[in-house]
Design a protein around this motif. Structure first.
Motif, PDB file in Angstrom:
ATOM      1  N   ALA A  57       0.810  -1.221   0.000  1.00  0.00           N
ATOM      2  CA  ALA A  57       0.000   0.000   0.000  1.00  0.00           C
ATOM      3  C   ALA A  57       0.841   1.268   0.000  1.00  0.00           C
ATOM      4  CB  ALA A  57      -0.939  -0.007   1.200  1.00  0.00           C
ATOM      5  N   ILE A  58       1.972   1.263   0.692  1.00  0.00           N
ATOM      6  CA  ILE A  58       2.759   2.490   0.804  1.00  0.00           C
ATOM      7  C   ILE A  58       3.343   2.909  -0.549  1.00  0.00           C
ATOM      8  CG2 ILE A  58       4.965   1.398   1.371  1.00  0.00           C
ATOM      9  CD1 ILE A  58       5.418   3.695   3.362  1.00  0.00           C
ATOM     10  N   VAL A  59       3.577   1.936  -1.428  1.00  0.00           N
ATOM     11  CA  VAL A  59       4.128   2.265  -2.742  1.00  0.00           C
ATOM     12  C   VAL A  59       3.090   3.001  -3.581  1.00  0.00           C
ATOM     13  CG1 VAL A  59       5.063   1.313  -4.885  1.00  0.00           C
ATOM     14  CG2 VAL A  59       5.733   0.338  -2.679  1.00  0.00           C
ATOM     15  N   GLY A  60       1.881   2.457  -3.642  1.00  0.00           N
ATOM     16  CA  GLY A  60       0.824   3.108  -4.405  1.00  0.00           C
ATOM     17  C   GLY A  60       0.444   4.457  -3.838  1.00  0.00           C
ATOM     18  N   THR A  61       0.379   4.542  -2.510  1.00  0.00           N
ATOM     19  CA  THR A  61       0.030   5.806  -1.862  1.00  0.00           C
ATOM     20  C   THR A  61       1.084   6.867  -2.127  1.00  0.00           C
ATOM     21  OG1 THR A  61      -1.131   4.604  -0.109  1.00  0.00           O
ATOM     22  CG2 THR A  61      -0.556   6.879   0.341  1.00  0.00           C
ATOM     23  N   SER A  62       2.350   6.476  -2.083  1.00  0.00           N
ATOM     24  CA  SER A  62       3.432   7.424  -2.350  1.00  0.00           C
ATOM     25  C   SER A  62       3.387   7.922  -3.794  1.00  0.00           C
ATOM     26  CB  SER A  62       4.796   6.774  -2.076  1.00  0.00           C
ATOM     27  OG  SER A  62       4.904   6.385  -0.719  1.00  0.00           O
ATOM     28  N   GLY A  63       3.139   7.003  -4.720  1.00  0.00           N
ATOM     29  CA  GLY A  63       3.031   7.396  -6.119  1.00  0.00           C
ATOM     30  C   GLY A  63       1.878   8.356  -6.350  1.00  0.00           C
ATOM     31  N   ALA A  64       0.731   8.060  -5.722  1.00  0.00           N
ATOM     32  CA  ALA A  64      -0.428   8.942  -5.856  1.00  0.00           C
ATOM     33  C   ALA A  64      -0.156  10.304  -5.226  1.00  0.00           C
ATOM     34  CB  ALA A  64      -1.644   8.287  -5.202  1.00  0.00           C
ATOM     35  N   ASN A 192      -1.389   9.454   4.721  1.00  0.00           N
ATOM     36  CA  ASN A 192      -1.364   7.990   4.615  1.00  0.00           C
ATOM     37  C   ASN A 192       0.049   7.452   4.476  1.00  0.00           C
ATOM     38  OD1 ASN A 192      -3.995   7.120   4.919  1.00  0.00           O
ATOM     39  ND2 ASN A 192      -4.503   7.354   2.761  1.00  0.00           N
ATOM     40  N   VAL A 193       0.895   8.177   3.758  1.00  0.00           N
ATOM     41  CA  VAL A 193       2.282   7.742   3.624  1.00  0.00           C
ATOM     42  C   VAL A 193       2.952   7.702   4.997  1.00  0.00           C
ATOM     43  CG1 VAL A 193       4.554   8.354   2.713  1.00  0.00           C
ATOM     44  CG2 VAL A 193       2.548   8.525   1.244  1.00  0.00           C
ATOM     45  N   CYS A 194       2.668   8.705   5.824  1.00  0.00           N
ATOM     46  CA  CYS A 194       3.257   8.749   7.173  1.00  0.00           C
ATOM     47  C   CYS A 194       2.803   7.566   8.020  1.00  0.00           C
ATOM     48  CB  CYS A 194       2.884  10.057   7.869  1.00  0.00           C
ATOM     49  SG  CYS A 194       3.611  11.535   7.139  1.00  0.00           S
ATOM     50  N   THR A 195       1.501   7.309   8.049  1.00  0.00           N
ATOM     51  CA  THR A 195       0.985   6.230   8.891  1.00  0.00           C
ATOM     52  C   THR A 195       1.417   4.860   8.358  1.00  0.00           C
ATOM     53  OG1 THR A 195      -1.115   6.280   7.669  1.00  0.00           O
ATOM     54  CG2 THR A 195      -1.000   7.562   9.691  1.00  0.00           C
TER      55      THR A 195
END
Length: 262
Positions: A57-64, A192-195
């Motif tokens: 999830a962190i990869v997709g969230t970071s990209g977004a 979200n990236v932080c959490t």
């Protein structure tokens, strides 16, 4: 990586892509990704499932987050402060999670979500950009409220229970900071990236991440996240509003199912 069939691997990758799309538009991709991992890998310990879910999830969230930051008015400093508060809240919630019954929380969250859905449907102006195109600047009081209540409060919920955290972030940022839904979704990605980063660090430290599987699924999650962010930016608030209502009702249905089978 555990021994899994090609069919299961394909399904998991497609689920990761769809979850990335949902997360980028309005949050709540975990509603799809986590059950897919649980069903596809029934014999894998839950901690490994959760850790792998965070790594994907962190990869997709970071990209977004990057895609939004390039075209949407993201307040990086404010979002990071909210994110740090959410990280602290989620750690606190996780510490006390063992003493909280999810059977007690589920009905409460369902009522809250239904109230949110009713509010969004009855208030068509909610989350729309101002007519003049300029959002009013957030006051210091609203910024502090966002950090304490949105960051700390939703972070605490994420640690205690979790489902729908991204959706709650979008709604709360819209209400507290008077953002339109697209801008709120953009800022929520940084939070979200932080959490996700804090949770992933803990899971990785404990050795609970299946890195090979996570790496493959993360490629699809990133692709879904980038597509979702671009669609939200190009199609605007009404598109995000529609997806938001679908995700909210899906979350209510999932919680009701879990409560029924508890």
């Amino acid at each position: 990586m555990p021994d899994i069939t090609v069919t299961t691997l394909v399904v998991l990758c497609l689920a990761a892509g769809a979850a990335g799309w949902i997360d980028a538009v309005v949050g709540g991709g975990g509603l799809l990704l986590l059950p897919a991992l649980l069903l596809g890998l029934p014999h894998v310990p839950a901690a490994h499932i959760l850790g792998t879910n965070k790594a994907v999830a962190i990869v997709g969230t970071s990209g977004a987050a990057v895609a939004y930051a390039r075209k949407a008015p993201v307040k990086v400093g404010t979002a990071l402060r909210i994110g740090l508060a959410a990280l602290a809240g989620s750690m606190t919630g996780a510490f006390f999670a063992a003493g909280i019954s999810s059977e007690v929380l589920r009905p409460v969250i369902m009522v809250v979500l239904l109230a949110v859905a009713a509010f969004v449907m009855l208030r068509p102006r909610f989350g729309r950009a101002p007519e003049d195109g300029a959002a009013p600047p957030a006051t210091r009081a609203r910024t502090v409220t966002a950090i304490v209540l949105v960051g700390g409060g939703i972070g605490l919920y994420d640690g205690l229970f979790g489902p729908g955290t991204g959706t709650f972030l979008v709604l709360a940022l819209t209400a507290v900071l008077h953002l339109d839904l697209v801008t709120a979704s953009a800022n929520a990605k940084i939070v979200n990236v932080c959490t996700n980063g804090g949770a992933l660090a803990m899971f990785a430290y404990q050795g609970n991440v299946m890195w090979q599987l996570a790496g493959l699924m993360a490629v699809f999650n990133l692709a879904g996240g980038l597509v979702g962010a671009r669609m939200a930016l190009s199609r605007g608030t009404e598109f995000v509003r529609g997806v938001l209502l679908v995700v909210v009702f899906s979350l209510v249905a999932k919680l009701a199912f879990d409560q029924w089978n508890a």
